[in-house]
Design a protein around this motif. Structure first.
Motif, mmCIF file in Angstrom:
data_model
loop_
_atom_site.group_PDB
_atom_site.id
_atom_site.type_symbol
_atom_site.label_atom_id
_atom_site.label_comp_id
_atom_site.label_asym_id
_atom_site.label_seq_id
_atom_site.Cartn_x
_atom_site.Cartn_y
_atom_site.Cartn_z
ATOM 1 N N UNK A 142 0.842 -1.099 0.127
ATOM 2 C CA UNK A 142 0.093 -0.068 -0.112
ATOM 3 C C UNK A 142 0.927 1.050 -0.112
ATOM 4 N N UNK A 143 1.906 1.268 0.580
ATOM 5 C CA UNK A 143 2.915 2.264 0.867
ATOM 6 C C UNK A 143 3.392 2.415 -0.627
ATOM 7 N N UNK A 144 3.703 1.302 -1.461
ATOM 8 C CA UNK A 144 4.251 1.677 -2.733
ATOM 9 C C UNK A 144 3.315 2.212 -3.551
ATOM 10 N N UNK A 145 2.150 1.977 -3.761
ATOM 11 C CA UNK A 145 0.954 2.533 -4.403
ATOM 12 C C UNK A 145 0.863 4.020 -3.889
ATOM 13 N N UNK A 146 0.648 4.273 -2.701
ATOM 14 C CA UNK A 146 0.642 5.820 -2.558
ATOM 15 C C UNK A 146 1.828 6.724 -2.704
ATOM 16 N N UNK A 147 2.951 5.988 -2.838
ATOM 17 C CA UNK A 147 4.203 6.790 -3.064
ATOM 18 C C UNK A 147 4.147 7.174 -4.818
ATOM 19 N N UNK A 148 3.823 5.964 -5.445
ATOM 20 C CA UNK A 148 3.577 6.398 -6.932
ATOM 21 C C UNK A 148 2.409 7.246 -7.163
ATOM 22 N N UNK A 149 1.547 7.239 -6.355
ATOM 23 C CA UNK A 149 0.229 8.521 -6.389
ATOM 24 C C UNK A 149 0.998 9.635 -6.325
ATOM 25 N N UNK A 150 1.902 9.777 -5.213
ATOM 26 C CA UNK A 150 2.231 11.053 -4.993
ATOM 27 C C UNK A 150 3.349 11.611 -5.932
ATOM 28 N N UNK A 151 4.000 10.557 -6.553
ATOM 29 C CA UNK A 151 4.986 10.961 -7.917
ATOM 30 C C UNK A 151 4.026 11.401 -8.995
ATOM 31 N N UNK A 152 2.844 11.450 -8.864
ATOM 32 C CA UNK A 152 1.901 11.867 -10.052
ATOM 33 C C UNK A 152 1.591 10.766 -10.915
ATOM 34 N N UNK A 153 1.540 9.420 -10.595
ATOM 35 C CA UNK A 153 1.242 8.570 -11.629
ATOM 36 C C UNK A 153 -0.142 8.196 -11.467
ATOM 37 N N UNK A 154 -0.731 7.742 -12.515
ATOM 38 C CA UNK A 154 -2.198 7.571 -12.399
ATOM 39 C C UNK A 154 -2.320 5.836 -12.220
ATOM 40 N N UNK A 155 -3.659 5.413 -12.154
ATOM 41 C CA UNK A 155 -3.969 4.218 -12.003
ATOM 42 C C UNK A 155 -3.207 3.064 -12.953
ATOM 43 N N UNK A 156 -3.313 3.543 -14.137
ATOM 44 C CA UNK A 156 -2.882 2.667 -15.225
ATOM 45 C C UNK A 156 -1.420 2.472 -15.172
ATOM 46 N N UNK A 157 -0.703 3.527 -14.878
ATOM 47 C CA UNK A 157 0.829 3.788 -14.757
ATOM 48 C C UNK A 157 1.476 2.946 -13.619
ATOM 49 N N UNK A 158 0.419 2.971 -12.481
ATOM 50 C CA UNK A 158 0.688 2.114 -11.238
ATOM 51 C C UNK A 158 0.644 0.867 -11.424
ATOM 52 N N UNK A 159 -0.613 0.388 -12.188
ATOM 53 C CA UNK A 159 -0.806 -1.275 -12.373
ATOM 54 C C UNK A 159 0.419 -1.661 -13.275
ATOM 55 N N UNK A 160 0.959 -0.865 -14.282
ATOM 56 C CA UNK A 160 1.984 -1.383 -15.232
ATOM 57 C C UNK A 160 3.180 -1.441 -14.251
ATOM 58 N N UNK A 161 3.536 -0.401 -13.532
ATOM 59 C CA UNK A 161 4.908 -0.422 -12.962
ATOM 60 C C UNK A 161 4.919 -1.352 -11.832
ATOM 61 N N UNK A 162 3.858 -1.599 -11.166
ATOM 62 C CA UNK A 162 3.884 -2.761 -10.014
ATOM 63 C C UNK A 162 3.284 -4.457 -10.472
ATOM 64 N N UNK A 163 3.159 -4.272 -12.002
ATOM 65 C CA UNK A 163 2.438 -5.677 -12.519
ATOM 66 C C UNK A 163 1.279 -5.919 -11.713
ATOM 67 N N UNK A 164 0.288 -5.108 -11.681
ATOM 68 C CA UNK A 164 -1.176 -5.434 -11.052
ATOM 69 C C UNK A 164 -2.140 -5.102 -12.143
ATOM 70 N N UNK A 165 -3.249 -5.440 -11.949
ATOM 71 C CA UNK A 165 -4.493 -5.043 -12.853
ATOM 72 C C UNK A 165 -5.001 -3.585 -12.292
ATOM 73 N N UNK A 166 -5.534 -3.159 -13.295
ATOM 74 C CA UNK A 166 -6.239 -1.523 -12.691
ATOM 75 C C UNK A 166 -7.110 -1.683 -11.515
ATOM 76 N N UNK A 167 -7.795 -2.684 -11.482
ATOM 77 C CA UNK A 167 -8.914 -3.120 -10.409
ATOM 78 C C UNK A 167 -8.196 -3.338 -9.170
ATOM 79 N N UNK A 168 -7.080 -4.245 -9.335
ATOM 80 C CA UNK A 168 -6.240 -4.313 -7.884
ATOM 81 C C UNK A 168 -5.889 -2.918 -7.424
#
Length: 199
Positions: A142-168
């Motif tokens: 969860x910390x990884x996700x929120x850090x990427x949000x703070x870096x300005x990444x959108x859901x799709x970019x976070x999903x691709x960077x962390x190898x997750x689906x958009x829904x996850x």
């Protein structure tokens, strides 16, 4: 003679601290820095017994510098305005020898330096209470996700960077907001920063 390096980005406070400690018969301020990077250079150059540093400084924070000094023979005191549990937790992990607040009396600082050089640790009492009352509720993911949000990444970019689906990713975001009791991503980031939980 106790050799000291001080790091503080506010010039006036840096000068005042230096002057106060120089008045102690058994202490000598050998270097003054205005950011964490300068501290590391001065510690290398002067081999002080103790380093007193603020947390929020430009270029490199005091906590980053404390982590870099973790294995050196120089003891570290964090002297800050911020009584935040996340900062305190990180400082303890960096094995700092003292964590004091700037509104403590000046003679307390000199006494703390002597106590620390005697092999003990000194923490402001408010911090100890706080450390046991509140911990960061987020998991590492969860910390990884929120850090990427703070870096300005959108859901799709976070999903691709962390190898997750958009829904996850969306599920993570809603869990984060629930755990932090906030209504949106911006409030979540603000709350993490305010608590000092951002690593």
């Amino acid at each position: 003679m106790i050799r000291i390096v001080i790091a503080e980005d506010q010039r006036l406070l840096l000068g005042a601290l230096g002057a106060l400690l120089d008045m102690e018969e058994d202490m000598e301020v050998v270097g003054q820095a205005r950011n964490g990077q300068e501290v590391l250079r001065l510690v290398e150059q002067y081999k002080p017994d103790i380093c007193i540093m603020d947390i929020e400084m430009p270029v490199m924070t005091g906590l980053d510098a404390a982590e870099a000094l973790k294995d050196s023979s120089c003891k570290v005191i964090v002297l800050t305005t911020f009584a935040r549990s996340g900062y305190f937790e990180r400082a303890r992990k960096a094995n700092v020898n003292g964590y004091l607040l700037k509104d403590s009396p000046s003679e307390e600082l000199a006494d703390s330096i002597r106590v620390i050089l005697d092999g003990r640790k000194v923490y402001a009492p408010e911090l100890i209470d706080m450390a046991y009352s509140e911990e960061n509720p987020l998991t590492e993911r969860e910390e990884e996700v929120i850090k990427l949000i703070a870096d300005g990444k959108n859901t799709k970019e976070i999903a691709s960077q962390l190898y997750l689906t958009n829904g996850t990713v969306r599920n993570y975001v809603s869990t984060i907001m629930d755990k932090l009791h906030v209504g949106n991503r911006i409030e979540a980031i603000s709350k993490l920063k305010e608590k000092g939980w951002f690593k």
